[in-house]
Design a protein around this motif. Structure first.
Motif, PDB file in Angstrom:
ATOM      1  N   ALA A  19      19.381   6.409 114.530  1.00 48.73           N
ATOM      2  CA  ALA A  19      19.871   5.428 113.551  1.00 48.73           C
ATOM      3  C   ALA A  19      19.531   4.036 114.070  1.00 48.73           C
ATOM      4  CB  ALA A  19      21.369   5.569 113.353  1.00 48.73           C
ATOM      5  N   SER A  20      18.957   3.209 113.208  1.00 45.55           N
ATOM      6  CA  SER A  20      18.548   1.858 113.583  1.00 45.55           C
ATOM      7  C   SER A  20      19.283   0.839 112.711  1.00 45.55           C
ATOM      8  CB  SER A  20      17.029   1.709 113.410  1.00 45.55           C
ATOM      9  OG  SER A  20      16.615   0.388 113.721  1.00 45.55           O
ATOM     10  N   LEU A  21      20.063  -0.001 113.360  1.00 46.57           N
ATOM     11  CA  LEU A  21      20.869  -0.997 112.657  1.00 46.57           C
ATOM     12  C   LEU A  21      20.392  -2.385 113.060  1.00 46.57           C
ATOM     13  CD1 LEU A  21      24.240   0.755 113.508  1.00 46.57           C
ATOM     14  CD2 LEU A  21      23.075   0.835 111.312  1.00 46.57           C
ATOM     15  N   ASN A  22      20.269  -3.262 112.087  1.00 48.60           N
ATOM     16  CA  ASN A  22      19.690  -4.567 112.339  1.00 48.60           C
ATOM     17  C   ASN A  22      20.631  -5.701 111.968  1.00 48.60           C
ATOM     18  OD1 ASN A  22      17.192  -3.276 113.021  1.00 48.60           O
ATOM     19  ND2 ASN A  22      16.823  -3.017 110.843  1.00 48.60           N
ATOM     20  N   SER A  52      21.124 -11.356 127.043  1.00 48.07           N
ATOM     21  CA  SER A  52      19.789 -11.878 127.325  1.00 48.07           C
ATOM     22  C   SER A  52      18.752 -11.054 126.574  1.00 48.07           C
ATOM     23  CB  SER A  52      19.523 -11.845 128.828  1.00 48.07           C
ATOM     24  OG  SER A  52      19.713 -10.541 129.340  1.00 48.07           O
ATOM     25  N   ASN A  53      17.590 -11.651 126.400  1.00 53.74           N
ATOM     26  CA  ASN A  53      16.513 -10.984 125.664  1.00 53.74           C
ATOM     27  C   ASN A  53      16.150  -9.651 126.301  1.00 53.74           C
ATOM     28  OD1 ASN A  53      15.998 -12.845 123.576  1.00 53.74           O
ATOM     29  ND2 ASN A  53      14.798 -14.135 124.953  1.00 53.74           N
ATOM     30  N   PHE A  61      23.351   4.742 123.068  1.00 52.13           N
ATOM     31  CA  PHE A  61      23.217   3.451 122.397  1.00 52.13           C
ATOM     32  C   PHE A  61      22.258   2.528 123.149  1.00 52.13           C
ATOM     33  CE2 PHE A  61      26.565   4.186 119.399  1.00 52.13           C
ATOM     34  CZ  PHE A  61      27.505   4.956 120.059  1.00 52.13           C
ATOM     35  N   THR A  62      21.394   1.829 122.396  1.00 50.70           N
ATOM     36  CA  THR A  62      20.536   0.788 122.947  1.00 50.70           C
ATOM     37  C   THR A  62      20.642  -0.442 122.065  1.00 50.70           C
ATOM     38  OG1 THR A  62      18.943   2.378 123.855  1.00 50.70           O
ATOM     39  CG2 THR A  62      18.182   0.110 123.551  1.00 50.70           C
ATOM     40  N   ALA A  63      20.991  -1.554 122.684  1.00 52.84           N
ATOM     41  CA  ALA A  63      20.997  -2.832 121.975  1.00 52.84           C
ATOM     42  C   ALA A  63      19.729  -3.589 122.344  1.00 52.84           C
ATOM     43  CB  ALA A  63      22.235  -3.652 122.345  1.00 52.84           C
ATOM     44  N   GLN A  64      19.162  -4.285 121.360  1.00 51.44           N
ATOM     45  CA  GLN A  64      17.955  -5.066 121.579  1.00 51.44           C
ATOM     46  C   GLN A  64      18.197  -6.485 121.075  1.00 51.44           C
ATOM     47  OE1 GLN A  64      15.421  -2.487 119.149  1.00 51.44           O
ATOM     48  NE2 GLN A  64      14.474  -1.644 120.995  1.00 51.44           N
ATOM     49  N   LEU A  65      17.782  -7.462 121.870  1.00 53.95           N
ATOM     50  CA  LEU A  65      17.978  -8.860 121.507  1.00 53.95           C
ATOM     51  C   LEU A  65      16.665  -9.617 121.601  1.00 53.95           C
ATOM     52  CD1 LEU A  65      19.752 -11.330 120.855  1.00 53.95           C
ATOM     53  CD2 LEU A  65      20.237 -11.506 123.313  1.00 53.95           C
ATOM     54  N   ASN A  66      16.373 -10.395 120.554  1.00 46.74           N
ATOM     55  CA  ASN A  66      15.211 -11.274 120.541  1.00 46.74           C
ATOM     56  C   ASN A  66      15.704 -12.629 120.055  1.00 46.74           C
ATOM     57  OD1 ASN A  66      12.919 -12.785 119.764  1.00 46.74           O
ATOM     58  ND2 ASN A  66      11.720 -10.901 119.507  1.00 46.74           N
ATOM     59  N   TYR A  71      17.342 -12.206 116.304  1.00 46.71           N
ATOM     60  CA  TYR A  71      17.442 -10.836 115.814  1.00 46.71           C
ATOM     61  C   TYR A  71      18.075  -9.970 116.890  1.00 46.71           C
ATOM     62  CZ  TYR A  71      15.476  -6.297 114.296  1.00 46.71           C
ATOM     63  OH  TYR A  71      15.305  -5.004 113.899  1.00 46.71           O
ATOM     64  N   VAL A  72      19.026  -9.146 116.465  1.00 46.71           N
ATOM     65  CA  VAL A  72      19.641  -8.189 117.387  1.00 46.71           C
ATOM     66  C   VAL A  72      19.754  -6.853 116.665  1.00 46.71           C
ATOM     67  CG1 VAL A  72      21.974  -8.962 116.739  1.00 46.71           C
ATOM     68  CG2 VAL A  72      21.624  -7.769 118.891  1.00 46.71           C
ATOM     69  N   SER A  73      19.518  -5.774 117.391  1.00 44.61           N
ATOM     70  CA  SER A  73      19.554  -4.461 116.763  1.00 44.61           C
ATOM     71  C   SER A  73      20.322  -3.474 117.629  1.00 44.61           C
ATOM     72  CB  SER A  73      18.141  -3.944 116.495  1.00 44.61           C
ATOM     73  OG  SER A  73      17.466  -3.724 117.710  1.00 44.61           O
TER      74      SER A  73
END
Lengths: 114, 114
Positions: A19-22, A52-53, A61-66, A71-73
């Motif tokens: 599942a990908s949440l944006n 941090s990026n 769970f994996t969080a991604q930050l740009n 943008y964070v997902s």
């Protein structure tokens, strides 16, 4: 005025899939980013924080930050029916040198189909 | 232990009543928050206390009066509320570390104003 945008869904994902949440945010001074899970009738539960990026992983769970793209997902691997909930993206900024409140997106309703 | 407790769980009050909501945390956090959440909406910040002092009031009507008797307790005094004030009232706490600091929510008090 900070704004946090999320697709309200519902987002339907088969059990076992990713599942990908944006989430996007408008305020460039935002410094801290959080994902909360909220079951119907319950309070928000913190599942991930990222400052941090890059990527941050915790179990499934994996969080991604740009920050450049504001943008964070959140990725949820091996989705389970118990992951069905509303996922709230929240941002915080450094304000007046002390604690600050969170600004939430409207949340994405995630449905994991067995 | 990331536990924030709130009492009561449910509250029904008339528009002329005076009542109080209570929140307690024993995590040594020095920032505490009140949020209001209407049905199918995200939480909205009401008040922030940092080191027992009110640091943020998000233009909340005076019929809501917060109080922080000590570093572990947070109260919200209610008086002459309106039916539109019916909502889930959430307390949260965090380390007061500027823009960082994960916020942990209590279970909430579901308030109905008749």
């Amino acid at each position: 005025q900070k704004e946090v945008e999320q697709n309200s869904g519902p987002l339907s994902v088969p059990e076992g899939a990713i599942a990908s949440l944006n989430c996007t945010y408008s305020d460039r001074v935002s410094q801290s980013f959080f994902w909360y899970r909220q079951y119907s009738g319950k309070s928000p539960e913190l599942i991930m924080s990222i400052y941090s990026n890059g990527d941050k992983e915790d179990g499934r769970f994996t969080a991604q930050l740009n920050k450049a793209s504001q943008y964070v997902s959140l990725l949820i691997r091996d989705s389970q029916p118990s992951d069905s909930a509303t996922y709230l993206c929240a941002v915080n900024e450094y304000r007046r040198g002390g604690a600050d409140g969170l600004t939430f997106g409207k949340g994405t309703h995630l449905i994991i189909q067995p | 232990d990331t536990e924030v407790t709130q009492t009561p769980k449910h509250l029904v009050m008339g528009m002329t009543n005076k009542k109080s909501l209570k929140c307690e945390q024993h995590m040594g956090h020095r920032a505490m928050y009140w949020y209001k959440q209407k049905a199918k909406k995200p939480p909205e910040l009401m008040f922030v206390y940092s080191y027992e002092k009110l640091s943020i009031n998000e233009s909340v009507p005076s019929r809501f009066s917060p109080e922080c008797p000590n570093s572990s307790l947070l109260n919200l005094h209610l008086h002459a509320l309106q039916p539109e004030d019916s909502a889930l009232y959430l307390c949260a706490s965090s380390q007061a570390r500027g823009g960082e600091g994960e916020q942990y929510f209590g279970p909430g008090t579901r308030l109905t104003v008749t």
